[in-house]
Scaffold this active site. Structure first.
Site, PDB file in Angstrom:
ATOM      1  N   LYS A 234       5.046   5.371  -2.122  1.00  0.00           N
ATOM      2  CA  LYS A 234       6.442   5.714  -2.419  1.00  0.00           C
ATOM      3  C   LYS A 234       7.162   4.562  -3.116  1.00  0.00           C
ATOM      4  O   LYS A 234       8.014   4.774  -3.961  1.00  0.00           O
ATOM      5  CB  LYS A 234       7.179   6.090  -1.125  1.00  0.00           C
ATOM      6  CG  LYS A 234       6.711   7.427  -0.547  1.00  0.00           C
ATOM      7  CD  LYS A 234       7.541   7.842   0.660  1.00  0.00           C
ATOM      8  CE  LYS A 234       7.053   9.203   1.188  1.00  0.00           C
ATOM      9  NZ  LYS A 234       7.816   9.644   2.375  1.00  0.00           N
TER      10      LYS A 234
ATOM     11  N   PHE B 258      11.545   7.503   4.427  1.00  0.00           N
ATOM     12  CA  PHE B 258      10.631   6.961   5.449  1.00  0.00           C
ATOM     13  C   PHE B 258      11.413   5.904   6.210  1.00  0.00           C
ATOM     14  O   PHE B 258      12.593   5.651   5.935  1.00  0.00           O
ATOM     15  CB  PHE B 258       9.358   6.411   4.799  1.00  0.00           C
ATOM     16  CG  PHE B 258       9.595   5.312   3.791  1.00  0.00           C
ATOM     17  CD1 PHE B 258       9.460   3.977   4.136  1.00  0.00           C
ATOM     18  CD2 PHE B 258       9.966   5.613   2.469  1.00  0.00           C
ATOM     19  CE1 PHE B 258       9.682   2.975   3.196  1.00  0.00           C
ATOM     20  CE2 PHE B 258      10.182   4.608   1.529  1.00  0.00           C
ATOM     21  CZ  PHE B 258      10.039   3.290   1.893  1.00  0.00           C
ATOM     22  N   GLY B 259      10.760   5.283   7.188  1.00  0.00           N
ATOM     23  CA  GLY B 259      11.429   4.229   7.958  1.00  0.00           C
ATOM     24  C   GLY B 259      12.692   4.738   8.641  1.00  0.00           C
ATOM     25  O   GLY B 259      12.674   5.788   9.289  1.00  0.00           O
ATOM     26  N   TYR B 260      13.779   4.011   8.463  1.00  0.00           N
ATOM     27  CA  TYR B 260      15.035   4.350   9.129  1.00  0.00           C
ATOM     28  C   TYR B 260      15.905   5.320   8.320  1.00  0.00           C
ATOM     29  O   TYR B 260      17.054   5.556   8.696  1.00  0.00           O
ATOM     30  CB  TYR B 260      15.832   3.074   9.424  1.00  0.00           C
ATOM     31  CG  TYR B 260      15.147   2.126  10.383  1.00  0.00           C
ATOM     32  CD1 TYR B 260      15.216   2.313  11.757  1.00  0.00           C
ATOM     33  CD2 TYR B 260      14.415   1.039   9.918  1.00  0.00           C
ATOM     34  CE1 TYR B 260      14.586   1.447  12.643  1.00  0.00           C
ATOM     35  CE2 TYR B 260      13.771   0.162  10.791  1.00  0.00           C
ATOM     36  CZ  TYR B 260      13.869   0.375  12.150  1.00  0.00           C
ATOM     37  OH  TYR B 260      13.237  -0.484  13.019  1.00  0.00           O
ATOM     38  N   ASP B 261      15.378   5.864   7.226  1.00  0.00           N
ATOM     39  CA  ASP B 261      16.177   6.752   6.376  1.00  0.00           C
ATOM     40  C   ASP B 261      16.905   7.850   7.156  1.00  0.00           C
ATOM     41  O   ASP B 261      18.067   8.134   6.872  1.00  0.00           O
ATOM     42  CB  ASP B 261      15.309   7.383   5.279  1.00  0.00           C
ATOM     43  CG  ASP B 261      15.135   6.470   4.072  1.00  0.00           C
ATOM     44  OD1 ASP B 261      16.045   5.673   3.785  1.00  0.00           O
ATOM     45  OD2 ASP B 261      14.091   6.570   3.413  1.00  0.00           O
TER      46      ASP B 261
ATOM     47  N   ASN C  52       0.823  -1.207   0.000  1.00  0.00           N
ATOM     48  CA  ASN C  52       0.000   0.000   0.000  1.00  0.00           C
ATOM     49  C   ASN C  52       0.854   1.252   0.000  1.00  0.00           C
ATOM     50  O   ASN C  52       0.347   2.353   0.186  1.00  0.00           O
ATOM     51  CB  ASN C  52      -0.936   0.005   1.218  1.00  0.00           C
ATOM     52  CG  ASN C  52      -2.156  -0.855   0.951  1.00  0.00           C
ATOM     53  OD1 ASN C  52      -2.805  -0.709  -0.078  1.00  0.00           O
ATOM     54  ND2 ASN C  52      -2.453  -1.760   1.867  1.00  0.00           N
ATOM     55  N   ASN C  53       2.147   1.083  -0.189  1.00  0.00           N
ATOM     56  CA  ASN C  53       3.086   2.184  -0.057  1.00  0.00           C
ATOM     57  C   ASN C  53       3.272   2.893  -1.404  1.00  0.00           C
ATOM     58  O   ASN C  53       3.926   2.372  -2.313  1.00  0.00           O
ATOM     59  CB  ASN C  53       4.421   1.624   0.461  1.00  0.00           C
ATOM     60  CG  ASN C  53       5.389   2.719   0.831  1.00  0.00           C
ATOM     61  OD1 ASN C  53       5.400   3.782   0.219  1.00  0.00           O
ATOM     62  ND2 ASN C  53       6.220   2.452   1.832  1.00  0.00           N
TER      63      ASN C  53
ATOM     64  N   ASP D   2      10.346  -7.073   0.257  1.00  0.00           N
ATOM     65  CA  ASP D   2      10.496  -7.073   1.708  1.00  0.00           C
ATOM     66  C   ASP D   2      11.867  -6.488   1.993  1.00  0.00           C
ATOM     67  O   ASP D   2      12.857  -6.854   1.353  1.00  0.00           O
ATOM     68  CB  ASP D   2      10.371  -8.477   2.297  1.00  0.00           C
ATOM     69  CG  ASP D   2      10.060  -8.408   3.789  1.00  0.00           C
ATOM     70  OD1 ASP D   2       9.086  -7.730   4.164  1.00  0.00           O
ATOM     71  OD2 ASP D   2      10.784  -9.026   4.583  1.00  0.00           O
ATOM     72  N   SER D   3      11.900  -5.563   2.905  1.00  0.00           N
ATOM     73  CA  SER D   3      13.151  -4.844   3.107  1.00  0.00           C
ATOM     74  C   SER D   3      13.293  -4.421   4.554  1.00  0.00           C
ATOM     75  O   SER D   3      12.335  -4.461   5.330  1.00  0.00           O
ATOM     76  CB  SER D   3      13.208  -3.618   2.188  1.00  0.00           C
ATOM     77  OG  SER D   3      12.059  -2.818   2.356  1.00  0.00           O
TER      78      SER D   3
END
Lengths: 200, 200
Positions: B11, B155-158, B8-9, B72-73
């Site tokens: 980006k 996003f996330g750990y960026d 659903n992302n 998956d990352s």
């Protein structure tokens, strides 16, 4: 004679005392950090239990001149590639918050099925003598990670740990004597008894 | 033709679109999960990125009959034995709380010196075709973990990731195009371009 246990944890001192008692070793006076003149405690920034145990034992012997024993221990979860490991006590970010650490681990493992919840408590005990002689011993205790807390005893992750050898009880449901006979730290300490008996 | 990106992302969809554009591939209509009839999304309980990517891609193809790509990352931190890894999005226990995940990781790594803060973003992309044909590709992006957030992008750990190849900028300080050219997902997607071009 005096033996410094480089810790402030009275439960670890009691455990060591029981191990020595069972081995028939008398005459060892266990001191905790609170029993000796304060010294700058080293940063436990090792990558392994072995590193941290030696960091603590060497610093204690250097500061006090006493034979010094130090334990570094934690829970190694298979699914987490052996973590929390050396970070067990500060897994949730701060230090020593058992409740937060247990909650975090339960959350991280919530989706993981039973057959992949294997883990082990690991203890590494280092003993550094005034002569410079150094000894190290490692003990492991296999089991699986529960999905909720069980039992009131122990500390740390004990309420979440279901040992393979405790007939379905968590490690927080074992008596101190039952735990000693099985535990990672009991196994590691037992290996150092012959050394301690030589100078006791 | 239609290609389902099992996510659903938006980006990630934009990133895939840029990769296809750069490769000169037109005519691929990227659909997100919100663009197709709802289906029961599978539990992502794999132990590896590869497992989870295939879980998602196979479920998407089975439910829709469309060629389905799934990524998956996560962030693999050396000091944490490769964790958060597949648990990156739910490291703090819940799911998708970037702020809590970043805070936790900073706390866990607070005592770790610079020379031991190496880490890598890892992406595994699985592509499952209606014929049953399956492809998988892995991309890695090495760097080190910062001690505080830097930058507003991504996003996330960026904001915590200092790539080895970005001249001292965090991955949250790179433009989308700069990030694509370096990133783990960009590298993984690029490997699948030849396959996509065959059916596009």
């Amino acid at each position: 004679m005096d033996l410094l246990l480089a810790s402030n944890n009275k439960k670890k001192a009691a455990e060591l005392q029981r191990v020595l008692d069972r081995a028939g070793i008398s005459g060892v006076n266990i001191l905790l950090l609170s029993d000796v003149d304060p010294y700058d405690e080293p940063v436990e920034d090792g990558r392994t239990f072995e590193d941290n145990a030696f960091i603590k034992a060497r610093a204690g012997m250097k500061a006090t001149g006493l034979p010094t024993l130090a334990d570094d221990s934690g829970l190694a979860v298979d699914e987490l590639a052996g973590m929390p490991g050396v970070l067990s006590a500060r897994w949730s970010g701060g230090h020593g918050d058992d409740e937060a650490n247990n909650d975090l681990l339960l959350g991280q493992m919530a989706h993981v099925p039973d057959e992949r919840r294997g883990c082990a408590f690991v203890s590494v005990c280092a003993l550094v003598l005034p002569s410079g002689e150094e000894h190290i011993a490692r003990g492991e205790w296999r089991g699986m990670l529960l999905r909720e807390r069980r039992g009131e005893g122990g500390f740390g992750y004990d309420p979440l740990f279901l040992p393979d050898d405790a007939e379905g009880r968590s490690s927080a449901e074992l008596s101190p004597e039952e735990k000693d006979a099985r535990s990672h730290r009991g196994k590691a300490l037992a290996q150092l008894v012959p050394v301690i008996s030589q100078f006791a």
